[in-house]
Design an enzyme around this catalytic site. Structure first.
Site, PDB file in Angstrom:
ATOM      1  N   GLY A 139       0.837  -1.203   0.000  1.00  0.00           N
ATOM      2  CA  GLY A 139       0.000   0.000   0.000  1.00  0.00           C
ATOM      3  C   GLY A 139       0.858   1.232   0.000  1.00  0.00           C
ATOM      4  N   GLY A 150       0.515   5.596   0.656  1.00  0.00           N
ATOM      5  CA  GLY A 150      -0.374   6.678   1.058  1.00  0.00           C
ATOM      6  C   GLY A 150       0.365   7.972   1.064  1.00  0.00           C
ATOM      7  N   LYS A 199       4.840   0.216   8.148  1.00  0.00           N
ATOM      8  CA  LYS A 199       4.533   1.487   7.486  1.00  0.00           C
ATOM      9  C   LYS A 199       5.722   2.416   7.624  1.00  0.00           C
ATOM     10  CE  LYS A 199       1.480   5.416   7.813  1.00  0.00           C
ATOM     11  NZ  LYS A 199       0.283   5.913   8.462  1.00  0.00           N
ATOM     12  N   ASP A 255     -10.832   9.716  10.329  1.00  0.00           N
ATOM     13  CA  ASP A 255     -10.632   9.158   8.990  1.00  0.00           C
ATOM     14  C   ASP A 255     -11.188   7.739   8.869  1.00  0.00           C
ATOM     15  OD1 ASP A 255      -9.823   9.472   6.411  1.00  0.00           O
ATOM     16  OD2 ASP A 255      -7.737   8.947   6.763  1.00  0.00           O
TER      17      ASP A 255
END
Ligand SMILES: *[C@@H]1O[C@H](CO)[C@@H](O)[C@H](O)[C@H]1NC(C)=O
Ligand SMILES: *[C@@H]1O[C@H](CO)[C@@H](O)[C@H](O)[C@H]1NC(C)=O
Ligand SMILES: *[C@@H]1O[C@H](CO)[C@@H](O)[C@H](O)[C@H]1NC(C)=O
Ligand SMILES: *[C@@H]1O[C@H](CO)[C@@H](O)[C@H](O)[C@H]1NC(C)=O
Ligand SMILES: *[C@@H]1O[C@H](CO)[C@@H](O)[C@H](O)[C@H]1NC(C)=O
Ligand SMILES: *[C@@H]1O[C@H](CO)[C@@H](O)[C@H](O)[C@H]1NC(C)=O
Length: 928
Positions: free
Chosen positions: A677, A679, A699, A810
């Site tokens: 992923g 972002g 991350k 979010d």
């Protein structure tokens, strides 16, 4: 604090600051700029710190003509700064005043070795942790004021503190310091103030402190100190404040205390193990303003304090002080001289006789009177009504009698009135309406009679009303529904008749309702189920009839015993816990969980049940699902900007240490093959930690991106203290440098094998993951409801149960991650805030009915149709279902917060829906 400020201002002319523009010291400038660089400054307090302004004019920077161009002070209290306090400040060689109080600085207390010139160090009200390192102080021989109060410092107070000979004031209060009070304090002979309240200090108070003959304030309350206060302390003739409340001090006070400490203004030794008489000499210390000797074991009489003209508080409650019948109320005569007296607490002693009439002569400032728990008798003198300033009056648990009407209703400022446990008579007079500021009212355990006057419904600030154990008659006035702040209502053991007013459900704050032991009739209002805060309901021993409303399931304690109730007992919630529910003595009740041992019921109509479930269960289910989908669609246009997933992470010792190299190894050097992923703030990789063979998601924050560091901090901060099975669990955080020496920030989470909800709802990644069975299946309705329950639980926890309420900011399908068992975990706290800091959401203009067919997942529509067709309710079931769906969703998106259901309500509703849905489905499978 005021004292400290006074020290600062009195001792040093901080006001006449000038700047010598010609001299500039580059070291000072660099140090300040470094401070600015490493400090978080959300309110731009350091905005003026730039090259267009001379640094002596920067906000908070103080220069001094004696050292041209050199910075001598940094005064930045209360500017919302945070981060670590940088040691670079130590390069400002002439720094004398450093005030960073009332900010959010964290991390260790910096070592002060380099701060040779420091005179004032004020770091109070921050979040500093760790120990006070002994060596870090010894060089600060000029230090006069040291204020470290209200932080989270731990460990002992270093004995080296005594070598700071210039010290005038030290404040360590409100930390977690332990160990003893070092006797070396006595070497700092100029000490005027020593304060260490609210820590965990042990041992005895060192007698050496008696050498500090200038001492004005000595504070060590709220610790675990034991033994006696050593006699030399009572020789500190200049002492004004002696504060040692809540300890384990065991002694008798010296009889001449008032003569040896003639300047005393405040003596607070409440909550200890003091005994013997209260020395009459205290009455000679004419400056006394506060005497708190409550909660000890003092005996004998109350001395005459009539000479203490400035006395404001006299607190002697919970001792063994005596006033014999008819005698020794003389001390009360004296108190009428004390024209500043605001508070007199004499509760729980052994006072006998009638309250003297002269009480009405007390000062007009008089606000708090507690005489509860004594042996007072007779009537209350009507002169008490003169004390119009009374805020708090407690006369409970005495033997007072007579009517209250004569005096109580002129006390218009009363906020708390406790008359419980006496023998007062008469009715509740309409003039009670005067007491419009009351928040707490107890008339319990008296002999009041007559009806409950409807005027009580006008006391709109009431939060607790206890009228139990009286002889009140008539109906409960519906006006009581005006008490919107009421949390506790106790009307039990009276002679009330009639029905329970249905409107009581408007008292939305109610947590406890007790109406047992009356003669109430009619039904239990189903609307009680709307009282979202209600936990305890007691209606036993009445004449209530009808059925038991299932809406009472969310309660935690329920007593309906000894009524005329009938019908089927619900089985969920409180009804499933035999120790929390009492239903005995109702001959018409049946069913319920086996533990209740109630007779079983004749078979019920299946058709009614189906109808019930369709109305109560199905519509809300779709409602919430559509909410999720709606939110998703509303966010569609923002989708590209935020698609990372993350979660919660504290940075603490109990988290495993992971190095940069570990992560390189785990993610095959952050290879594209492991990329799962991307972002706005970074990239997420799948990996396997070599040490413990654990599958993780890593991350990595892209620190070039503006806000990425902040996002990292934000996640760590938000998640420092939270833990919930539906929040993505953090394994650890890594804050280090990479192989090129650049800063590197990463968070390491549990790996979620089933990806995110976004993929499942929209079959993203179908192409990429061919052969992977994740991508091909659709979510069943059961799975969808479970996910909704998981996320609602997580949000409920964040809003209501975490240490500080946290707003996620979010929530969207891509931030909802699924584990092997399809349990949902909420992630991405990158923009979460303890106080809402989210950008405006697209709102209001959002939903019109024309949105329907696009909003609903086609697979969900199939299921919706299938269920709807089985229904007996609607003619056009699909349309009906979709409209209801949207209605519920819209009701959750109301613009005004008080019109919306809160997360706790929503979570418990969805949980109930899930439970019922599964039950319904099982039944259906059996019947097929
Ligand atoms: C600035 O301060 C440093 C450190 O005290 C000192 O070495 C230097 O000489 C100073 N420079 C000027 C221009 O005063
Ligand atoms: C402070 O001084 C030390 C050495 O005295 C130096 O290494 C450090 O870079 C200086 N820091 C700043 C911000 O000036
Ligand atoms: C400080 O006080 C202690 C006793 O309280 C004493 O033993 C010591 O020598 C004194 N001096 C210093 C520099 O600590
Ligand atoms: C208190 O001070 C007096 C007079 O200075 C002295 O005689 C006495 O010994 C002192 N008491 C204590 C316990 O230090
Ligand atoms: C009482 O308070 C007043 C005003 O604060 C002050 O001037 C006066 O000195 C005090 N009286 C005593 C005996 O300390
Ligand atoms: C209230 O109930 C009790 C016991 O059930 C009964 O003896 C009494 O007469 C009733 N009182 C009224 C006013 O209905």
């Amino acid at each position: 604090m005021l004292v400290l400020l006074a020290f600062l201002l009195l001792s040093y002319g901080a006001g006449d600051v000038q700047c010598a523009t010609v001299h500039a010291n580059i070291t000072d400038i660099l140090s300040l700029l470094h401070f600015k660089k490493v400090t978080n400054d959300p309110t731009q307090a350091l905005k003026s710190w730039n090259r267009s302004t001379h640094y002596c004019n920067w906000n908070g920077v103080m220069c001094d003509p004696s050292y041209p161009g050199r910075v001598v002070g940094l005064l930045l209290g209360g500017q919302r700064l945070s981060g670590q306090i940088t040691l670079s400040l130590g390069n400002i060689t002439f720094l004398q005043y450093l005030n960073l109080s009332h900010n959010g600085f964290s991390g260790q207390l910096p070592s002060l070795n380099q701060f040779h010139e420091l005179v004032l160090l004020d770091l109070h009200s921050n979040s500093l942790r760790g120990m006070i390192i002994p060596d870090s102080l010894v060089n600060c021989s000029n230090l006069r004021v040291l204020d470290l109060s209200k932080n989270m410092l731990e460990g002992p107070i270093p004995a080296e503190i005594g070598s700071l000979y210039s010290l005038r004031a030290v404040d360590f209060s409100y930390n977690n310091l332990n160990g003893v009070i070092p006797p070396t304090f006595s070497n700092a002979t100029q000490l005027l103030l020593l304060s260490a309240q609210e820590n965990q200090l042990v041992g005895s108070i060192p007698g050496e402190l008696g050498k500090l003959s200038n001492m004005l304030t000595l504070g060590f309350g709220g610790n675990s100190l034991s033994g006696p206060i050593p006699p030399p302390i009572f020789n500190l003739t200049s002492l004004q404040v002696l504060d040692g409340y809540f300890n384990m001090l065991e002694m008798e006070l010296p009889l001449d205390i008032g003569d040896t400490l003639p300047k005393l203004q405040s003596l607070t030794l409440g909550g200890s193990m003091l005994k013997g008489p209260i020395p009459a000499s205290l009455g000679n210390a004419s400056g006394l303003q506060v005497i708190d000797l409550g909660h000890n074991s003092f005996v004998g009489e109350i001395p005459d304090f009539g000479k203490l003209l400035n006395l404001t508080q006299l607190i002697l409650e919970s001792n063994k002080l005596e006033i014999r019948n008819g005698q020794s109320w003389e001390s009360f005569y004296g108190l009428t001289n004390c024209r500043s007296l605001e508070m007199l607490l004499l509760g729980n002693n052994q006072l006998q006789g009638a309250i003297p009439d002269l009480i009405g002569n007390f000062s007009t400032e008089f606000a708090h009177l507690q005489l509860n728990g004594n042996d007072l008798s007779g009537i209350v003198p009507p002169s008490l009504g003169n004390l119009g300033g009374l805020i708090d009056l407690s006369l409970s648990n005495n033997s007072l009698f007579g009517s209250i009407e004569g005096w109580v209703t002129s006390l218009k400022n009363l906020q708390s009135l406790d008359l419980e446990g006496n023998s007062f008579v008469g009715s509740i007079p309409p003039s009670f309406g005067n007491l419009s500021k009351l928040t707490l009212l107890s008339l319990a355990k008296n002999e009041f009679e007559g009806p409950i006057h409807p005027i009580l419904g006008e006391l709109t600030r009431l939060s607790s009303m206890d009228l139990s154990y009286n002889n009140l008659q008539g109906e409960i006035p519906p006006e009581i529904s005006g008490l919107k702040e009421l949390r506790m209502l106790n009307l039990s053991s009276n002679k009330l008749t009639g029905e329970i007013p249905n409107d009581l459900s408007q008292c939305q704050s109610l947590a406890t309702i007790q109406m047992d032991h009356n003669n109430l009739t009619g039904h239990i209002p189903t609307s009680f189920g709307d009282l979202m805060s209600l936990t305890t309901l007691s209606l036993s021993h009445n004449d209530l009839s009808g059925t038991v409303p299932a809406s009472l399931q969310p309660l935690s304690k329920l007593d309906l015993s000894y009524n005329q109730l009938q019908g089927v007992i619900p089985t969920k919630g409180v009804f499933g816990n035999a120790s929390a529910v009492s239903l005995g003595g109702n001959s018409g009740l049946c069913g319920g969980v086996p533990e209740l041992h109630m007779p079983s019921c004749p078979a019920a109509s299946q058709r009614n049940k189906i109808r019930y479930y369709l109305i109560r269960v199905l519509i809300p289910i779709f409602g919430f699902m559509s909410l999720i989908l709606l939110v998703y669609f509303l966010l569609l246009e923002r989708k590209m900007s935020r698609r990372t997933y993350e979660s919660h992470a504290p940075l603490g010792e109990h988290f495993p240490k992971v190095s940069y190299n570990d992560l390189v190894e785990a993610t095959w050097n952050f290879s594209d093959a492991n990329l799962i992923g991307k972002g706005s703030y970074g990239t997420v990789y799948k990996g396997k930690l070599v040490q413990n063979k654990m599958e993780v998601a890593v991350k990595v924050f892209d620190l070039e991106m503006r806000g990425a560091e902040r996002s990292f901090m934000s996640e760590c901060e938000a998640l420092r203290s939270i833990q919930h099975r539906n929040l993505l669990s953090i394994i650890t955080a890594c804050s280090t440098v990479d192989s090129n020496g650049n800063p590197f920030r990463a968070l390491i989470y549990d790996f979620m094998p089933k990806g995110n909800l976004d993929m499942w709802l929209h079959h993203k990644g179908d192409e990429k993951n061919k052969g992977d069975d994740n991508a091909h299946k659709n979510l069943t309705l059961t799975q969808r409801i479970s996910i909704a329950v998981n996320i609602a639980d997580a949000l409920d926890y964040l809003h209501n149960d975490s240490e500080n309420p946290i707003i996620h900011c979010d929530v969207k399908p891509s931030n909802i991650l699924l584990d092997d068992d399809m349990v949902a975990h909420l992630g991405d706290f990158g923009i979460a805030r303890v106080f809402l800091d989210s950008r405006p959401r697209p709102a209001g203009s959002t939903s019109s009915i024309g949105q329907i067919p696009d909003v609903i997942d086609v697979h969900l529509k199939e299921e919706c149709k299938e269920f709807a067709e089985a229904s007996v309710v609607s003619e056009d079931p699909v349309h009906q279902c979709l409209v209801s769906l949207l209605q519920v969703a819209l009701s959750c998106t109301r613009p005004l917060p008080n019109e919306r259901a809160n997360m706790r309500e929503t979570a418990s509703k969805i949980q109930a829906i899930k439970a019922s849905y599964i039950e319904r489905k099982e039944k259906k499978n059996i019947s097929l």
